[in-house]
Scaffold this motif. Structure first.
Motif, PDB file in Angstrom:
ATOM      1  N   VAL A 158     -41.708  20.674  73.432  1.00 11.06           N
ATOM      2  CA  VAL A 158     -40.289  20.439  73.175  1.00 11.06           C
ATOM      3  C   VAL A 158     -39.911  19.067  73.690  1.00 11.06           C
ATOM      4  CG1 VAL A 158     -37.957  21.281  73.635  1.00 11.06           C
ATOM      5  CG2 VAL A 158     -39.840  22.895  73.518  1.00 11.06           C
ATOM      6  N   ARG A 159     -39.191  18.315  72.862  1.00 13.46           N
ATOM      7  CA  ARG A 159     -38.653  17.029  73.316  1.00 13.46           C
ATOM      8  C   ARG A 159     -37.169  17.248  73.578  1.00 13.46           C
ATOM      9  NH1 ARG A 159     -42.766  13.576  72.610  1.00 13.46           N
ATOM     10  NH2 ARG A 159     -44.252  14.188  71.031  1.00 13.46           N
ATOM     11  N   PRO A 160     -36.766  17.173  74.837  1.00  8.03           N
ATOM     12  CA  PRO A 160     -35.383  17.545  75.157  1.00  8.03           C
ATOM     13  C   PRO A 160     -34.335  16.551  74.660  1.00  8.03           C
ATOM     14  CG  PRO A 160     -36.569  16.854  77.131  1.00  8.03           C
ATOM     15  CD  PRO A 160     -37.558  16.863  76.024  1.00  8.03           C
ATOM     16  N   LEU A 161     -34.781  15.343  74.287  1.00  4.41           N
ATOM     17  CA  LEU A 161     -33.838  14.328  73.806  1.00  4.41           C
ATOM     18  C   LEU A 161     -34.194  13.927  72.381  1.00  4.41           C
ATOM     19  CD1 LEU A 161     -31.793  13.143  75.913  1.00  4.41           C
ATOM     20  CD2 LEU A 161     -33.901  13.870  77.021  1.00  4.41           C
ATOM     21  N   HIS A 162     -33.185  13.717  71.565  1.00  2.00           N
ATOM     22  CA  HIS A 162     -33.435  13.205  70.229  1.00  2.00           C
ATOM     23  C   HIS A 162     -32.525  12.013  70.039  1.00  2.00           C
ATOM     24  CE1 HIS A 162     -34.886  13.379  66.179  1.00  2.00           C
ATOM     25  NE2 HIS A 162     -33.656  13.181  65.752  1.00  2.00           N
ATOM     26  N   ASP A 163     -33.111  10.867  69.706  1.00  2.00           N
ATOM     27  CA  ASP A 163     -32.342   9.617  69.643  1.00  2.00           C
ATOM     28  C   ASP A 163     -31.528   9.415  70.920  1.00  2.00           C
ATOM     29  OD1 ASP A 163     -33.410   9.219  67.198  1.00  2.00           O
ATOM     30  OD2 ASP A 163     -31.620   9.766  66.067  1.00  2.00           O
ATOM     31  N   GLY A 164     -32.102   9.822  72.046  1.00  2.00           N
ATOM     32  CA  GLY A 164     -31.454   9.580  73.331  1.00  2.00           C
ATOM     33  C   GLY A 164     -30.341  10.552  73.671  1.00  2.00           C
TER      34      GLY A 164
END
Ligand SMILES: Nc1ncnc2c1ncn2[C@@H]1O[C@H](COP(=O)(O)OP(=O)(O)OP(=O)(O)O)[C@@H](O)[C@H]1O
Length: 327
Positions: A62-68
């Motif tokens: 899981v990437r907790p940030l998308h486009d910051g």
């Protein structure tokens, strides 16, 4: 603990006011599937990144940030807690922080990030534009009565921001960044060499030429037979692969000078443009920005960590936070 946090799409960097950089790892975590129970983190940062494309399918990365910006409050809270523990925080340690946010984050997006930080035990917490934090990390003073123009090329996005005497004068943003360059490298290898590669290998190919200079041996799977195969790639091919993404960033940011009054242009011309963020390390990007803007462009000394370092420094600069802080 007094911290500056750069919670990026690709990388999370934490700087402690007293100890310097205390955490610098990919923004990724592996969660054990909930099944009704509370979610648990199996791996975070570098350990989690090593499992991307390798681990059993039920352990989703899981990437907790998308486009910051935060995509899911609960995951962001879990992630921040895990990062702070790895940065050496004990559960009971009072923690204050300034967190970098993308220049074009909406008030709601900033609110969600601050809420996740508060729930992770950080109080008080203030958000600061990544560009302003990076400028502070590079030794610029955004409260000065002269205009500075900085460019931050991150993983998920890029921004050009001009500021002076406590306020932002102009900004342009691009919705592509280093992560899109990695995708472009994987696509290039598939189309030109009929080689399928994982995300980690594409990232290695993208970041290697600047460090090594020679041809690269790339590991992947043959597109036709499905068998493992090695391919030799020249650094110039990497530049070709990422060129459409670099062109898009330069096009999106190039117009930022149009929004500045003539007097401001004189300041920028005298000082030049400062560029930072990991995406700025791709071959040729500063030069392309320089010819698009018609101004000297300097690469920061610490392009990967200056946002976190600047955020940490800003924590003790009340006038700066009063002028640029976002709550
Ligand atoms: N030597 C290098 N050459 C090319 N790209 C690089 C290099 N080192 C790092 N990068 C890229 O920089 C990007 C990460 O930069 P950075 O840490 O500034 O972004 P971020 O803060 O995670 O993202 P964002 O600010 O968009 O949320 C990644 O895509 C990474 O692949």
């Amino acid at each position: 603990m007094d911290l500056g946090i750069d919670l990026g799409t690709a990388t999370t960097v934490v700087s402690d006011v007293r100890r310097g950089i205390v955490y610098d790892e990919p923004s990724v975590l592996i969660l054990r599937p909930g099944g009704g129970r509370r979610q648990r983190i199996l791996a975070v940062g570098r350990e989690a990144a090593e499992l991307v494309g390798r681990g059993p399918a039920r352990f989703a990365a899981v990437r907790p940030l998308h486009d910051g910006v935060v995509t899911d409050l609960e995951t962001a809270r879990l992630y921040l807690r895990a990062v702070l523990a790895r940065a050496g925080r004990r559960a009971w340690t009072p923690t204050r922080a300034v967190i970098g946010v993308p220049a074009d984050a909406t008030s709601l997006e900033v609110r969600v990030l601050l809420e996740a930080a508060e729930e992770a035990g950080i109080r008080p917490v203030t958000a600061l534009d990544d560009a302003v934090a990076g400028a502070v990390g590079c030794g610029l003073d955004p409260l000065e009565r002269r205009v500075h123009l900085v460019i931050d090329v991150g993983g998920g996005s890029a921004a050009a921001v001009a500021f002076c005497y406590g306020g932002v004068l102009a900004q342009r943003t691009s919705k592509v960044g280093g992560v899109d360059m990695t995708g472009a490298v994987a696509r290039y290898l598939r189309e030109e060499h009929q080689l399928q590669v994982g995300e980690l290998e594409a990232e290695r190919v993208k970041t290697s030429p600047t460090a090594e200079g020679g041809p690269l041996v790339v590991h992947g799977r043959d597109g036709a037979t499905g068998h493992p195969r090695l391919v030799t790639v020249q650094p110039a091919e990497v530049a070709t692969a990422v060129r459409p993404v670099v062109d898009e960033i330069v096009r999106a940011l190039g117009g930022c000078l149009d929004d500045l009054p003539p007097q401001a242009l004189a300041d920028v011309l005298a000082e030049g443009v400062l560029v930072f963020g990991g995406g700025a390390l791709i071959q040729g990007l500063p030069q392309q920005l320089e010819s698009a803007l018609g101004l000297p462009v300097k690469l920061a000394e610490q392009p990967l960590t200056c946002v976190a370092e600047g955020a940490a420094r800003a924590l003790r600069n009340r006038p700066l936070l009063a002028a640029y802080g976002r709550n």
